[in-house]
Design an enzyme around this catalytic site. Structure first.
Site, short mmCIF file in Angstrom:
data_model
loop_
_atom_site.label_atom_id
_atom_site.label_comp_id
_atom_site.label_asym_id
_atom_site.label_seq_id
_atom_site.Cartn_x
_atom_site.Cartn_y
_atom_site.Cartn_z
N LEU A 19 0.81 -1.21 0.00
CA LEU A 19 0.00 0.00 0.00
C LEU A 19 0.85 1.27 0.00
O LEU A 19 0.55 2.22 -0.71
CB LEU A 19 -0.93 0.00 1.21
CG LEU A 19 -2.15 -0.92 1.11
CD1 LEU A 19 -2.73 -1.18 2.50
CD2 LEU A 19 -3.21 -0.32 0.20
N ASP A 38 11.06 3.70 4.45
CA ASP A 38 10.87 2.28 4.71
C ASP A 38 12.15 1.71 5.30
O ASP A 38 13.24 1.98 4.80
CB ASP A 38 10.52 1.52 3.42
CG ASP A 38 9.80 0.22 3.70
OD1 ASP A 38 10.42 -0.69 4.28
OD2 ASP A 38 8.61 0.11 3.35
N ASP A 73 13.96 4.85 11.35
CA ASP A 73 12.93 4.17 12.13
C ASP A 73 11.97 5.22 12.67
O ASP A 73 12.28 5.94 13.63
CB ASP A 73 13.58 3.39 13.27
CG ASP A 73 12.58 2.62 14.11
OD1 ASP A 73 11.36 2.72 13.86
OD2 ASP A 73 13.01 1.89 15.03
N ILE A 74 10.78 5.30 12.10
CA ILE A 74 9.84 6.36 12.48
C ILE A 74 9.14 6.09 13.80
O ILE A 74 8.36 6.91 14.27
CB ILE A 74 8.82 6.62 11.35
CG1 ILE A 74 8.22 5.33 10.78
CG2 ILE A 74 9.49 7.39 10.23
CD1 ILE A 74 7.13 4.73 11.59
N ASN A 100 1.73 4.95 7.25
CA ASN A 100 1.32 3.66 6.70
C ASN A 100 2.14 2.49 7.24
O ASN A 100 1.71 1.35 7.15
CB ASN A 100 1.45 3.71 5.16
CG ASN A 100 1.24 2.37 4.51
OD1 ASN A 100 0.11 1.89 4.39
ND2 ASN A 100 2.33 1.72 4.09
N TYR A 171 -2.67 -6.09 16.96
CA TYR A 171 -2.87 -5.28 15.75
C TYR A 171 -4.19 -4.51 15.84
O TYR A 171 -4.25 -3.30 15.52
CB TYR A 171 -2.87 -6.21 14.53
CG TYR A 171 -3.15 -5.56 13.22
CD1 TYR A 171 -2.20 -4.75 12.60
CD2 TYR A 171 -4.36 -5.78 12.56
CE1 TYR A 171 -2.46 -4.17 11.36
CE2 TYR A 171 -4.62 -5.21 11.33
CZ TYR A 171 -3.67 -4.41 10.73
OH TYR A 171 -3.93 -3.83 9.51
N LYS A 175 -4.63 -0.44 15.80
CA LYS A 175 -5.39 0.25 14.76
C LYS A 175 -6.56 1.02 15.35
O LYS A 175 -6.94 2.08 14.84
CB LYS A 175 -5.87 -0.76 13.71
CG LYS A 175 -4.75 -1.33 12.85
CD LYS A 175 -3.98 -0.22 12.13
CE LYS A 175 -3.03 -0.76 11.07
NZ LYS A 175 -2.27 0.33 10.41
N THR A 205 -1.64 -7.48 0.18
CA THR A 205 -0.27 -7.07 0.51
C THR A 205 0.42 -8.23 1.22
O THR A 205 -0.19 -9.28 1.46
CB THR A 205 -0.27 -5.84 1.44
OG1 THR A 205 -0.79 -6.23 2.73
CG2 THR A 205 -1.12 -4.71 0.87
#
Length: 303
Positions: A19, A38, A73-74, A100, A171, A175, A205
């Site tokens: 995505l 990334d 690394d965000i 994302n 997860y 989210k 994905t």
């Protein structure tokens, strides 16, 4: 293409594959200059190489666009800050942030250990918060200096976060947290010219391939591929552009050719005794309210 994002600078996290890659390419095709972030980690978040980000940046440049690869690394403050700095130092501005990045470590709750919980919450929830925090600080400074931005944030939630998903407690919680973060950010940042929305995508994905292998296969003979990641990107691109003026604090679901405005928690049937209930009275009143309420949507994995 219409040049919807001409002049804008966009940052996309987790943009090396799937995505994120589709979003980066779509934004670039509409004229945006794109910072492609990334780490290049595996599906479970282990390992790491910046190569996927560089490949996507090269692909954008090969198509005549402008792009920069970023391998930080965000989910660390330093990495998130460097992402914003990279956009500002290279292109002189930042207009759109698409959060994302993420990975999976699926387990049933009784088998879900603390490390798997922490790792997934870290990359999804913290990995949304930190880039948003650093980008918002820049936009607030711009607004206070009299340079009101036309800024956009698109967060990535999931049907798992909206309805729950068996085997994905970590997860789904992350989210769901992203959805709440979106609502808070939209309310807090609107005064600075920032709009914040979230998209719950359904697409084929790496993260969905094993779970939906039977239903997400590409169609034969070049038919419409409803599960292609590219189907989600037009909505993300529009939400990342100036064209979506006035749209903020919203959650959308996108799958194939379908776009849905998700309507979350809101008051349903209610009753007020005007005094304290006894437990038995509270129970009877609650059962009456539930009988009048809309039925709950089934959790993914229970249908």
């Amino acid at each position: 293409m219409t040049g919807l994002c001409t002049g804008r600078v966009a940052v996309v996290t987790g943009a090396g594959r799937g995505l994120g890659r589709a979003h980066a390419l779509a934004l670039a095709a509409e004229g945006a200059r794109v910072v492609v972030n990334d780490l290049g980690v595996g599906l479970d978040g282990t390992g790491g190489t910046g190569t996927p980000a560089q490949r996507v940046a090269d692909e954008i440049r090969a198509g005549g666009g402008e792009a920069l690869a970023h391998g930080g690394d965000i989910a660390t403050s330093a990495g998130a800050a460097s992402l914003v700095t990279a956009a500002l130092d290279t292109y002189g501005r930042l207009d759109t942030l698409v959060n994302n990045a993420g990975f999976l470590r699926d387990r049933m709750l009784v088998n879900l250990d603390e490390d798997d919980w922490d790792a997934v919450l870290r990359v999804h929830l913290k990995g949304h918060f930190l880039p948003l925090r650093h980008a918002a600080a820049h936009w607030r400074a711009e607004a206070k200096a009299g340079r009101a931005p036309v800024a956009r944030v698109v967060n990535t939630t999931s049907g798992a976060g909206l309805l729950g998903s068996v085997g994905q407690g970590n997860y789904a919680a992350a989210k769901a947290g992203i959805t709440a973060l979106t609502l808070v950010a939209a309310a807090e940042l609107g005064r600075y010219g920032v709009q914040v929305n979230a998209v719950a995508p359904a697409a084929r994905t790496r993260m969905t391939a094993q779970t939906f292998a039977d239903t997400m296969a590409a169609p034969p003979d070049g038919g419409f591929d409803a599960m292609a990641p590219d189907n989600v990107s037009p909505l993300v691109t529009w939400l990342g552009s100036a064209a979506c003026a006035g749209v903020t604090g919203r959650v959308f679901e996108a799958e194939g050719g379908r776009i849905t405005v998700m309507e979350g928690w809101r008051p349903g049937p209610t009753t007020d005794k005007g005094a304290r209930w006894s437990p038995a009275e509270a129970g009877a009143a609650t059962l009456a309210l539930l009988a009048a309420a809309e039925p709950v949507q089934p959790v993914y994995g229970t249908r």
